[in-house]
Design an enzyme around this catalytic site. Structure first.
Site, mmCIF file in Angstrom:
data_model
loop_
_atom_site.group_PDB
_atom_site.id
_atom_site.type_symbol
_atom_site.label_atom_id
_atom_site.label_comp_id
_atom_site.label_asym_id
_atom_site.label_seq_id
_atom_site.Cartn_x
_atom_site.Cartn_y
_atom_site.Cartn_z
ATOM 1 N N TYR A 271 53.497 46.484 38.180
ATOM 2 C CA TYR A 271 54.883 45.840 37.222
ATOM 3 C C TYR A 271 54.259 45.484 35.490
ATOM 4 C CZ TYR A 271 56.982 47.446 41.720
ATOM 5 O OH TYR A 271 57.686 47.873 42.481
ATOM 6 N N THR A 325 51.829 54.535 43.614
ATOM 7 C CA THR A 325 52.588 54.318 45.111
ATOM 8 C C THR A 325 53.889 53.164 44.204
ATOM 9 O OG1 THR A 325 51.243 53.101 45.675
ATOM 10 C CG2 THR A 325 51.069 54.955 46.868
ATOM 11 N N GLU A 326 54.168 52.481 43.157
ATOM 12 C CA GLU A 326 55.180 51.964 42.932
ATOM 13 C C GLU A 326 55.047 51.785 40.765
ATOM 14 O OE1 GLU A 326 56.775 47.915 45.564
ATOM 15 O OE2 GLU A 326 55.996 49.484 47.454
ATOM 16 N N ASN A 327 56.127 51.232 40.438
ATOM 17 C CA ASN A 327 56.355 51.236 39.286
ATOM 18 C C ASN A 327 57.743 51.031 38.727
ATOM 19 O OD1 ASN A 327 55.988 52.670 35.965
ATOM 20 N ND2 ASN A 327 54.828 50.418 36.207
#
Length: 428
Positions: A271, A325-327
């Site tokens: 992030y 897998t997340e951003n």
């Protein structure tokens, strides 16, 4: 200033996976984990906001078909989700057959819709009984972990395309250094159990943030602290997977052969970058004023759009295939999310041109959800009515959906959803 209207056209490989991510504790509702327990839950969320219990969250346990509709509306080919241990084994040794049936139904529906499944087995939350035993603070609970995995993995294996054993075991805000080191062994045990039932690739999702010396790399104290923090939050895990050595500063090295090689790919959540100020006790300092903006009323750490974090991360981790897998970004102004996605995809593509083997990208998150103590940070590609739980795809979700359909970015897609750049600089 980021000018995404000047970005060139990009195309991704034909088999590139486009996805969105969620976690059961954050969307399901009535989850019965320790986060719902008034005795065990944290009292304050990020930024000093009074802790709010998840309660019904997004009611996804009942409305999973609505979530699948969102995935289909955006042309997504990957869904990262979790199954909740606390639902499956609310009391030690007692498995809830209704919950097992529920997750099998959700997984089978995703496969019917042609959506690849990235399944997380532990996404922060777990049963109250396991928490009271000390959870991952001791290796004495390994037997409990093994019994849970031996029970559920063979039941869901046929539906899974990518496995995530643990989510963000490296987070200092969630786990002490001793817990992090223990969790490497919990990860490895999970890896070897899954391998008995599945040939699909396995990893644990790592929360990656670049540790940047605030005063630059010539400042010895900031640089030293940045390297120290990087090792205890990033490198300790990568080093263990590559060598089998579990190491941390001021601790004896422990060689655990079964740890080596227990990631078939790197699962990376990213992030922000962290500015490290060696002259402060609270060494994670704010980002530079010149790059800071105010995407949400109460700060929630995503106050800078810095796409080079994606390139730096991917260049560091290119020894294995990678799945993002997340951003994402917490913002009340959906235009910022469009800028963020465009910038990150441009950086990701450039990293691939420089040799990173990226299998796909999964945006956090599918919809606005409970963010570990508050509903204020909104990361979703879709909004959720807090009373009716109706999902509404945002403009950023429509923009992202067209990127997925086009398998890339061009100016015609952008200009369809954004007329002008929002002000992303805020000096207040």
């Amino acid at each position: 200033m980021l000018d995404i209207f000047q970005y060139p056209k990009i195309k991704f490989p034909k088999d590139f996976l486009w996805g969105a991510s969620t976690a059961g504790a954050q969307i399901e509702g009535n989850n019965c984990s320790y986060h719902d327990d008034k005795e065990l839950a944290s009292k304050f969320a990020f930024g000093g906001i009074p802790y709010e219990f998840p309660k019904m969250a997004c009611n996804s346990y009942e409305l999973y078909e609505e979530d699948i509709k969102l995935l289909k509306a955006m042309n997504l080919t990957l869904y990262r989700m979790s199954i909740e241990w606390c639902r499956l084994e609310p009391e030690k040794g007692t498995f809830n057959q209704e919950a097992v049936k529920h997750y099998l139904t959700v997984l089978s529906r995703l496969k019917e819709e042609g959506i690849n499944v990235c399944l997380t087995l532990h996404h922060v939350s777990h049963p109250v009984w396991f928490h009271k035993k000390g959870a991952f603070g001791t290796l004495d609970n390994m037997k409990d972990w093994e019994e849970f995995l031996e029970y559920i993995v063979p039941k869901v294996a046929q539906y899974v395309d990518f496995w995530i054993v643990l989510n963000e075991l490296n987070l200092p805000f969630e786990y002490s250094i001793s817990e992090r080191l223990n969790m490497i062994q919990y990860h490895a045990r999970g890896y070897h159990i899954i391998k008995q039932y599945s040939s699909k690739p396995i990893s644990s999702a790592h929360s990656y943030s670049e540790k940047q010396p605030k005063r630059g790399y010539n400042d010895k104290l900031d640089k030293l602290m940045a390297e120290y923090i990087d090792y205890t939050e990033n490198e300790f895990f990568f080093h263990a997977i590559r060598t089998g050595e579990i190491t941390a500063p001021f601790m004896d090295m422990k060689y655990v052969p079964e740890v080596k090689g227990t990631c078939d790919y790197w699962a990376l959540n990213t992030y922000v970058r962290h500015m490290i100020d060696g002259r402060k006790e609270e060494f994670r300092s704010d980002c530079y004023t010149a790059t800071k903006f105010k995407p949400i009323e109460t700060p929630f750490f995503t106050e800078e759009i810095c796409p080079d974090i994606m390139i730096q991360m991917l260049m560091r981790m290119k020894d294995k295939p990678i799945l993002i897998t997340e951003n994402g970004i917490a913002t009340n102004d959906d235009r910022y999310r469009i800028v963020y996605i465009a910038a990150m995809m441009q950086a990701l593509h450039q990293a691939m041109e420089m040799g990173a083997d990226v299998l796909g990208y999964s945006h956090w998150s599918l919809m606005d959800n409970w963010e570990w103590g508050s509903y204020n940070p909104t990361f979703g590609l879709a909004s959720v009515n807090r009373e009716t739980f109706e999902r509404t795809l945002k403009t950023s979700g429509k923009f992202y959906g067209e990127l997925c359909k086009n398998n890339g970015y061009d100016q015609s897609i952008l200009r369809k959803h954004l007329n002008e750049l929002p002000s992303i600089i805020n000096f207040k």
